[in-house]
Design a protein around this motif. Structure first.
Motif, short mmCIF file in Angstrom:
data_model
loop_
_atom_site.label_atom_id
_atom_site.label_comp_id
_atom_site.label_asym_id
_atom_site.label_seq_id
_atom_site.Cartn_x
_atom_site.Cartn_y
_atom_site.Cartn_z
N HIS A 155 48.76 31.66 17.08
CA HIS A 155 49.11 31.37 15.69
C HIS A 155 47.98 30.71 14.91
N PHE A 156 46.86 30.41 15.57
CA PHE A 156 45.75 29.77 14.89
C PHE A 156 44.46 30.54 15.17
N PRO A 157 43.56 30.58 14.20
CA PRO A 157 42.30 31.31 14.41
C PRO A 157 41.41 30.58 15.41
N ASN A 158 40.41 31.30 15.91
CA ASN A 158 39.46 30.69 16.83
C ASN A 158 38.68 29.59 16.13
N GLU A 159 38.34 28.56 16.86
CA GLU A 159 37.58 27.46 16.28
C GLU A 159 36.09 27.76 16.31
N ALA A 213 50.08 26.33 27.34
CA ALA A 213 50.48 25.90 26.00
C ALA A 213 49.39 26.24 24.98
N HIS A 214 48.13 26.06 25.40
CA HIS A 214 47.00 26.41 24.52
C HIS A 214 47.04 27.90 24.17
N ASP A 215 47.32 28.73 25.16
CA ASP A 215 47.37 30.18 24.92
C ASP A 215 48.49 30.53 23.94
N ARG A 216 49.63 29.85 24.05
CA ARG A 216 50.74 30.13 23.14
C ARG A 216 50.40 29.70 21.71
#
Length: 231
Positions: free
Chosen positions: A69-73, A62-65
């Motif tokens: 859609h979100f940039p790296n933290e 789920a994290h990979d999906r």
């Protein structure tokens, strides 16, 4: 083979072994040098990131999906700062020295692909306050905390914070995350109330939070962080 025969064979081989000894030593010395050179030129690497060893789970998938859609933290790098003699890390002289150190590390960061994107430090926060409320006066130009307070606060300023005060969240964060729990800001309040005392807060240590560029490749990022620790 009886014992006498074995001893006789060993006695006959001894001269040959003695003649070969220098060659044996030379061969193994050369082999040792070759292996040592290989270790120096290409040392072994070790992977210690637990994420690399964790099995795939529904959560990781789920994290990979979501990650698409979100940039790296940001990757925080924490620096614990205290005085060598255990004195007040918030003394003005200490903050000015830290400000010089901060400039040094910022310069080193620029040399390393601007690896640090966000600098959260005590001298940086104080200088930002001076930039916004003190006409941009450099921290190095002050000789006492009372003069800093005079520039930053109005004459009728009080030390109280209410639930609606915009400073409350910032003050809470600073006191709980960036400063040791022995923080004492009572001298600031005393100075604001009646203009007496030094106005100098005190704490035994402070924390710098340096947020590393999240776009850096993992292994490369670790290498740059190690370099920054050693400068």
């Amino acid at each position: 083979m009886d014992k006498a025969g074995l001893e006789e064979r060993l006695a006959m081989a001894a001269p040959q072994f003695e003649r070969s000894a220098p060659l044996i030593v030379a061969v193994f010395t050369l082999l040792t040098l070759i292996l040592a050179t290989n270790l120096y030129v290409s040392p072994p690497t070790f992977q210690t990131d637990l994420n690399d060893f964790s099995p795939d789970t529904d959560a990781s998938e789920a994290h990979d999906r979501i990650h698409v859609h979100f940039p790296n933290e940001m990757r925080p790098l924490f620096v614990h700062v205290e005085m060598d003699d255990g004195s007040n890390v918030l003394a003005l002289e200490a903050l000015q020295a830290m400000n010089d150190d901060l400039a040094h590390f910022q310069n080193e960061s620029e040399k390393r692909e601007n690896m640090i994107h966000v600098w959260t430090t005590a001298p940086g926060i104080l200088q930002l306050a001076l930039d916004e409320e003190g006409g941009g006066a450099p921290l190095a130009s002050f000789n006492s905390w009372s003069s800093v307070i005079d520039v930053l606060f109005d004459e009728d300023e009080t030390c109280g914070l209410t639930a609606n005060d915009q400073l409350l969240s910032a003050a809470t964060y600073a006191s709980s995350a960036l400063l040791h729990n022995d923080l004492n800001y009572e001298p600031v309040c005393v100075y604001l109330d009646d203009n007496t005392g030094t106005g100098a807060p005190s704490a035994s240590s402070t924390m710098w939070v340096l947020e590393v560029n999240p776009e850096l490749e993992e292994t490369h990022r670790r290498m740059l962080q190690d370099q920054l620790r050693d400068v």
